[in-house]
Design a protein around this motif. Structure first.
Motif, PDB file in Angstrom:
ATOM      1  N   VAL A   1      54.427  16.384 -25.901  1.00 38.56           N
ATOM      2  CA  VAL A   1      54.919  17.382 -24.641  1.00 38.56           C
ATOM      3  C   VAL A   1      54.622  16.844 -22.992  1.00 38.56           C
ATOM      4  O   VAL A   1      53.610  16.809 -22.862  1.00 38.56           O
ATOM      5  CB  VAL A   1      54.090  18.457 -25.325  1.00 38.56           C
ATOM      6  CG1 VAL A   1      54.201  19.805 -23.618  1.00 38.56           C
ATOM      7  CG2 VAL A   1      54.123  19.547 -26.543  1.00 38.56           C
TER       8      VAL A   1
ATOM      9  N   ARG B   1      59.036  19.736 -25.342  1.00 34.45           N
ATOM     10  CA  ARG B   1      58.585  19.632 -26.548  1.00 34.45           C
ATOM     11  C   ARG B   1      59.379  17.964 -26.973  1.00 34.45           C
ATOM     12  O   ARG B   1      60.002  18.283 -27.344  1.00 34.45           O
ATOM     13  CB  ARG B   1      58.357  20.108 -27.544  1.00 34.45           C
ATOM     14  CG  ARG B   1      57.534  19.305 -28.770  1.00 34.45           C
ATOM     15  CD  ARG B   1      57.199  20.551 -30.084  1.00 34.45           C
ATOM     16  NE  ARG B   1      58.023  21.292 -30.227  1.00 34.45           N
ATOM     17  CZ  ARG B   1      56.923  22.298 -30.526  1.00 34.45           C
ATOM     18  NH1 ARG B   1      56.078  23.267 -30.774  1.00 34.45           N
ATOM     19  NH2 ARG B   1      58.480  23.785 -30.520  1.00 34.45           N
TER      20      ARG B   1
ATOM     21  N   LYS C   1      57.834  23.286 -19.709  1.00 34.00           N
ATOM     22  CA  LYS C   1      57.048  22.604 -20.795  1.00 34.00           C
ATOM     23  C   LYS C   1      57.998  21.723 -21.382  1.00 34.00           C
ATOM     24  O   LYS C   1      59.309  22.792 -22.191  1.00 34.00           O
ATOM     25  CB  LYS C   1      56.595  22.969 -21.300  1.00 34.00           C
ATOM     26  CG  LYS C   1      55.086  22.885 -22.549  1.00 34.00           C
ATOM     27  CD  LYS C   1      53.959  23.956 -22.293  1.00 34.00           C
ATOM     28  CE  LYS C   1      53.545  24.016 -23.728  1.00 34.00           C
ATOM     29  NZ  LYS C   1      52.012  24.605 -23.995  1.00 34.00           N
TER      30      LYS C   1
ATOM     31  N   ILE D   1      50.450  21.721 -26.296  1.00 31.14           N
ATOM     32  CA  ILE D   1      51.009  21.220 -27.633  1.00 31.14           C
ATOM     33  C   ILE D   1      52.020  22.424 -27.843  1.00 31.14           C
ATOM     34  O   ILE D   1      52.950  21.799 -28.104  1.00 31.14           O
ATOM     35  CB  ILE D   1      50.827  20.501 -28.956  1.00 31.14           C
ATOM     36  CG1 ILE D   1      49.552  21.474 -29.604  1.00 31.14           C
ATOM     37  CG2 ILE D   1      50.540  19.403 -27.525  1.00 31.14           C
ATOM     38  CD1 ILE D   1      48.925  19.974 -30.919  1.00 31.14           C
TER      39      ILE D   1
ATOM     40  N   ASN E   1      62.112  24.232 -28.024  1.00 30.97           N
ATOM     41  CA  ASN E   1      60.799  23.314 -27.166  1.00 30.97           C
ATOM     42  C   ASN E   1      61.025  23.002 -25.683  1.00 30.97           C
ATOM     43  O   ASN E   1      60.655  22.034 -25.270  1.00 30.97           O
ATOM     44  CB  ASN E   1      61.676  21.571 -27.505  1.00 30.97           C
ATOM     45  CG  ASN E   1      61.531  21.914 -29.199  1.00 30.97           C
ATOM     46  OD1 ASN E   1      60.462  21.857 -29.880  1.00 30.97           O
ATOM     47  ND2 ASN E   1      62.659  21.518 -30.170  1.00 30.97           N
TER      48      ASN E   1
ATOM     49  N   GLN F   1      57.798  16.753 -32.557  1.00 28.01           N
ATOM     50  CA  GLN F   1      56.380  17.752 -32.906  1.00 28.01           C
ATOM     51  C   GLN F   1      56.334  17.225 -33.753  1.00 28.01           C
ATOM     52  O   GLN F   1      56.644  16.504 -35.110  1.00 28.01           O
ATOM     53  CB  GLN F   1      57.468  19.180 -33.281  1.00 28.01           C
ATOM     54  CG  GLN F   1      56.379  20.720 -33.988  1.00 28.01           C
ATOM     55  CD  GLN F   1      57.858  21.245 -34.408  1.00 28.01           C
ATOM     56  OE1 GLN F   1      57.960  21.714 -33.391  1.00 28.01           O
ATOM     57  NE2 GLN F   1      56.678  22.831 -34.608  1.00 28.01           N
TER      58      GLN F   1
ATOM     59  N   SER G   1      52.440  15.220 -32.287  1.00 27.48           N
ATOM     60  CA  SER G   1      52.786  16.196 -30.814  1.00 27.48           C
ATOM     61  C   SER G   1      53.146  15.674 -29.511  1.00 27.48           C
ATOM     62  O   SER G   1      51.815  15.432 -29.732  1.00 27.48           O
ATOM     63  CB  SER G   1      53.025  17.786 -30.938  1.00 27.48           C
ATOM     64  OG  SER G   1      53.294  18.163 -32.287  1.00 27.48           O
TER      65      SER G   1
END
Length: 301
Positions: A136, A119, A117, A53, A98, A122, A134
Motif C-alpha cells: 500500500v 493499494r 491511500k 494495509i 483500492n 493485495q 499486500s
C-alpha cells in the motif's frame, strides 16, 4: 520499552506457529483453484496511529474519532491524565476498492491534515503465483493553524506545511496474526530545533494478534532512523485492544504520542515510556455507505 513490540511477538510466536496453517486453508474448499483476496488482516484502516494495509471499500465513509488523554504520571492532581485531552476528528472516504482519501482536524497543534491511500498489491490465495503480501502507498500533508508568537520570524503558509509518504508492506499470516512494515518519509518546511533536519526517515511496525472472535491485541511502533534530535524526541509506541461491536470498531490503547497524524506522531513525540509518560486513549470508527455499495468490505472495517 522501545523493544516491547519485538518481545511481545517473540513470546507469541510459539502459539502462532502452533495454529498457523497454509493460507489456502483460509479459503472455502468449494473455491479451490480460484483466486481469493485475503481480507481482515486488521479490523480498521489504521493500526492505532499509522495506516494499516486494510481499506474501507468503495462509497464508504469512515467517521473516525481519535481521543488521547494526558500523561498518566501527572498523578491524581490531573486525575492521571483524564482531566486533559487531545483529539482528531477524521473523515475517510473510499473512492474505490483500492483508493481512499481522508481529511482530519487535530486539536494538538491546531492541525489540518489530508491523505491519499492506494493499494498497489493485495494479498491473495487459491492459485499459483498469488501475491503473498499486500503493498500500500500512502501520502499526505499537514497544515498547522496554531497562532504564532508575535515575534515569529517565519509566518508564511508554506512554513506551516509538512508532508509525508510511506510504503506499507503487510501480510496476514493466519486468522490470528498479521504483521506489517512501513518505511516512512516526513518533510517539514520549518523545524523548531537546530539539531533537527527538514527530512525525517522512520520505519513503522504494526501487528495484530486475535484473542477472541471480537477482541484483538494491536501494536504500533515507529523507529525514527534519522532527522530528529534523539535527546528531545522519542520513538512513538502504542499498544491497545480492538473491540468489534457490530457496525464499528472501538479501540482502547496506551501511547507516548500526543499527535494523531503522521507528521505529528513521528516528529513531535517527546514523552518516554520508560519514564511513565504514557497516555490512555481510544479510537472510534463508524462506517456509513454513501449511495449503492458495489464492493464488499471486511466485517468491522
Amino acid at each position: 520499552m522501545k523493544y516491547l513490540i519485538t518481545a511481545t511477538l517473540l513470546f507469541a510466536a510459539p502459539a502462532i506457529r502452533a495454529q498457523e496453517k497454509d493460507l489456502l486453508g483460509l479459503i472455502d474448499s468449494t473455491t479451490s483453484g480460484q483466486k481469493e483476496y485475503v481480507t481482515g488482516a486488521f479490523k480498521s484502516s489504521r493500526v492505532i496511529n499509522g495506516h494499516s494495509i486494510e481499506f474501507i471499500g468503495k462509497n464508504v465513509l469512515d467517521v473516525r474519532i481519535l481521543h488521547r488523554f494526558g500523561r498518566i504520571n501527572d498523578g491524581i492532581g490531573e486525575f492521571f491524565g483524564l482531566d486533559q485531552a487531545s483529539m482528531r476528528l477524521g473523515f475517510d472516504y473510499g473512492l474505490g476498492k483500492n483508493l481512499t482519501i481522508g481529511l482530519g482536524r487535530s486539536t494538538a497543534g491546531k492541525e489540518l491534515d489530508g491523505f491519499i491511500k492506494y493499494r498497489l498489491i493485495q494479498q491473495a490465495a487459491g492459485v499459483k503465483g498469488a501475491a503473498p503480501f499486500s503493498v500500500v502507498l500512502a501520502t499526505g500533508a499537514a497544515l498547522t493553524t496554531q497562532k504564532l508568537a508575535a515575534d515569529a520570524k517565519y509566518t508564511d503558509t508554506k512554513h506551516r506545511m509538512a508532508y509525508y509518504s510511506e510504503i506499507i508492506i503487510g501480510r496476514k499470516f493466519t486468522e490470528a496474526f498479521s504483521l506489517q512494515l512501513a518505511p516512512a518519509y516526513v518533510h517539514r518546511n520549518l523545524v523548531q530545533d537546530l539539531a533537527d533536519n527538514n527530512d525525517t526517515y522512520a520505519l513503522g511496525i504494526g501487528g495484530r494478534l486475535k484473542l477472541s472472535k471480537r477482541v484483538a491485541f494491536v501494536a504500533d511502533y515507529h523507529y525514527v532512523i534519522s532527522g530528529l534530535n534523539k535527546d528531545i524526541y522519542k520513538n512513538p509506541l502504542s499498544l491497545g485492544f480492538d473491540i468489534e461491536t457490530g457496525g464499528h470498531v472501538f479501540q482502547l490503547h496506551f501511547s507516548n504520542a500526543t499527535g494523531m497524524n503522521e507528521k505529528a506522531f513521528i516528529t513531535n513525540t517527546t514523552d518516554n515510556w520508560g519514564s511513565g509518560e504514557i497516555r490512555f486513549g481510544f479510537n472510534l470508527s463508524r462506517v456509513f455507505t454513501i449511495g449503492k455499495r458495489k464492493t464488499k468490505i471486511p466485517p468491522g472495517s
